[in-house]
Design a protein around this motif. Structure first.
Motif, PDB file in Angstrom:
ATOM      1  N   SER A 191       0.834  -1.206   0.000  1.00 31.44           N
ATOM      2  CA  SER A 191       0.000   0.000   0.000  1.00 31.44           C
ATOM      3  C   SER A 191       0.868   1.254   0.000  1.00 31.44           C
ATOM      4  CB  SER A 191      -0.898   0.020   1.246  1.00 31.44           C
ATOM      5  OG  SER A 191      -1.749  -1.097   1.277  1.00 31.44           O
ATOM      6  N   LEU A 192       0.340   2.282  -0.619  1.00 28.43           N
ATOM      7  CA  LEU A 192       0.948   3.602  -0.597  1.00 28.43           C
ATOM      8  C   LEU A 192      -0.155   4.641  -0.539  1.00 28.43           C
ATOM      9  CD1 LEU A 192       3.699   3.314  -3.382  1.00 28.43           C
ATOM     10  CD2 LEU A 192       4.108   3.549  -0.920  1.00 28.43           C
ATOM     11  N   SER A 193       0.207   5.851  -0.147  1.00 24.07           N
ATOM     12  CA  SER A 193      -0.769   6.925  -0.142  1.00 24.07           C
ATOM     13  C   SER A 193      -0.181   8.159  -0.811  1.00 24.07           C
ATOM     14  CB  SER A 193      -1.215   7.249   1.283  1.00 24.07           C
ATOM     15  OG  SER A 193      -0.121   7.666   2.055  1.00 24.07           O
TER      16      SER A 193
ATOM     17  N   ILE B  77     -10.317   7.631  -2.719  1.00 22.77           N
ATOM     18  CA  ILE B  77     -10.031   9.060  -2.767  1.00 22.77           C
ATOM     19  C   ILE B  77     -10.881   9.768  -1.718  1.00 22.77           C
ATOM     20  CG2 ILE B  77     -11.795   9.538  -4.526  1.00 22.77           C
ATOM     21  CD1 ILE B  77      -9.880  11.642  -5.711  1.00 22.77           C
ATOM     22  N   SER B  78     -10.308  10.792  -1.102  1.00 19.77           N
ATOM     23  CA  SER B  78     -11.056  11.533  -0.082  1.00 19.77           C
ATOM     24  C   SER B  78     -10.611  12.988  -0.072  1.00 19.77           C
ATOM     25  CB  SER B  78     -10.852  10.909   1.299  1.00 19.77           C
ATOM     26  OG  SER B  78      -9.485  10.937   1.662  1.00 19.77           O
ATOM     27  N   ILE B  79     -11.487  13.819   0.483  1.00 19.56           N
ATOM     28  CA  ILE B  79     -11.234  15.259   0.569  1.00 19.56           C
ATOM     29  C   ILE B  79     -11.316  15.688   2.028  1.00 19.56           C
ATOM     30  CG2 ILE B  79     -12.290  17.510   0.131  1.00 19.56           C
ATOM     31  CD1 ILE B  79     -10.983  16.752  -2.334  1.00 19.56           C
ATOM     32  N   ASP B  80     -10.366  16.523   2.447  1.00 15.21           N
ATOM     33  CA  ASP B  80     -10.459  17.202   3.739  1.00 15.21           C
ATOM     34  C   ASP B  80     -10.426  18.694   3.410  1.00 15.21           C
ATOM     35  OD1 ASP B  80     -10.191  18.398   6.210  1.00 15.21           O
ATOM     36  OD2 ASP B  80      -8.785  16.912   6.967  1.00 15.21           O
TER      37      ASP B  80
ATOM     38  N   LEU C 121      -5.260   9.989  -1.610  1.00 14.00           N
ATOM     39  CA  LEU C 121      -5.546   8.765  -2.348  1.00 14.00           C
ATOM     40  C   LEU C 121      -4.841   7.629  -1.635  1.00 14.00           C
ATOM     41  CD1 LEU C 121      -6.902   7.615  -4.952  1.00 14.00           C
ATOM     42  CD2 LEU C 121      -4.618   7.701  -5.990  1.00 14.00           C
ATOM     43  N   GLU C 122      -5.615   6.720  -1.083  1.00 17.52           N
ATOM     44  CA  GLU C 122      -5.077   5.531  -0.454  1.00 17.52           C
ATOM     45  C   GLU C 122      -5.089   4.408  -1.486  1.00 17.52           C
ATOM     46  OE1 GLU C 122      -4.245   7.518   2.856  1.00 17.52           O
ATOM     47  OE2 GLU C 122      -3.797   5.381   2.588  1.00 17.52           O
TER      48      GLU C 122
END
Length: 123
Positions: A17-19, A70-73, A81-82
């Protein structure tokens, strides 16, 4: 004007895994679609994932098949992006992008892009 700065990525073995993170600055990002596209040497850009800055339903490239999130803060002006279950064919430079058009973000032709982050997956 929007400035995007990519960070993260690196090298991992297949299955790992990478982010990735993308920090945005500049004008209001409210109207924009944010996302990543990738480009491997000698290949065309390929859309990875996208989401509206207000955090709507995410969109993923067909090859993702549930492996990436994908997520937004918006409070931190950051998109993430995980990436899990990585494969050697995921090796590419990943670019953060922003545009009013989902198609532009996913095709790598968006108005704004980051500098790119290398992701290398070994077998």
């Amino acid at each position: 004007q929007v400035q995007l700065v990519d960070s993260g990525g690196g090298s991992v073995q297949a299955g790992g895994s990478l982010s990735l993170s993308c920090t945005a600055a500049g004008r209001s990002l409210g109207p924009y679609v944010m996302g990543w596209f990738r480009q491997a040497p000698g290949k065309e850009p390929e859309g990875v994932a996208a989401i509206t800055w207000t955090g709507g339903v995410p969109f993923y490239g067909d090859f993702v098949k549930g492996r990436f999130t994908i997520s937004i803060d918006s409070a931190k002006n950051t998109m993430s992006l995980e990436m899990n279950a990585l494969k050697p064919e995921d090796t590419a430079v990943y670019y953060c992008a922003a545009d009013s058009s989902l198609n532009a973000v996913m095709s790598g032709t968006g108005k704004f892009r980051g500098q790119g982050a290398q992701v290398t997956v070994s077998s």
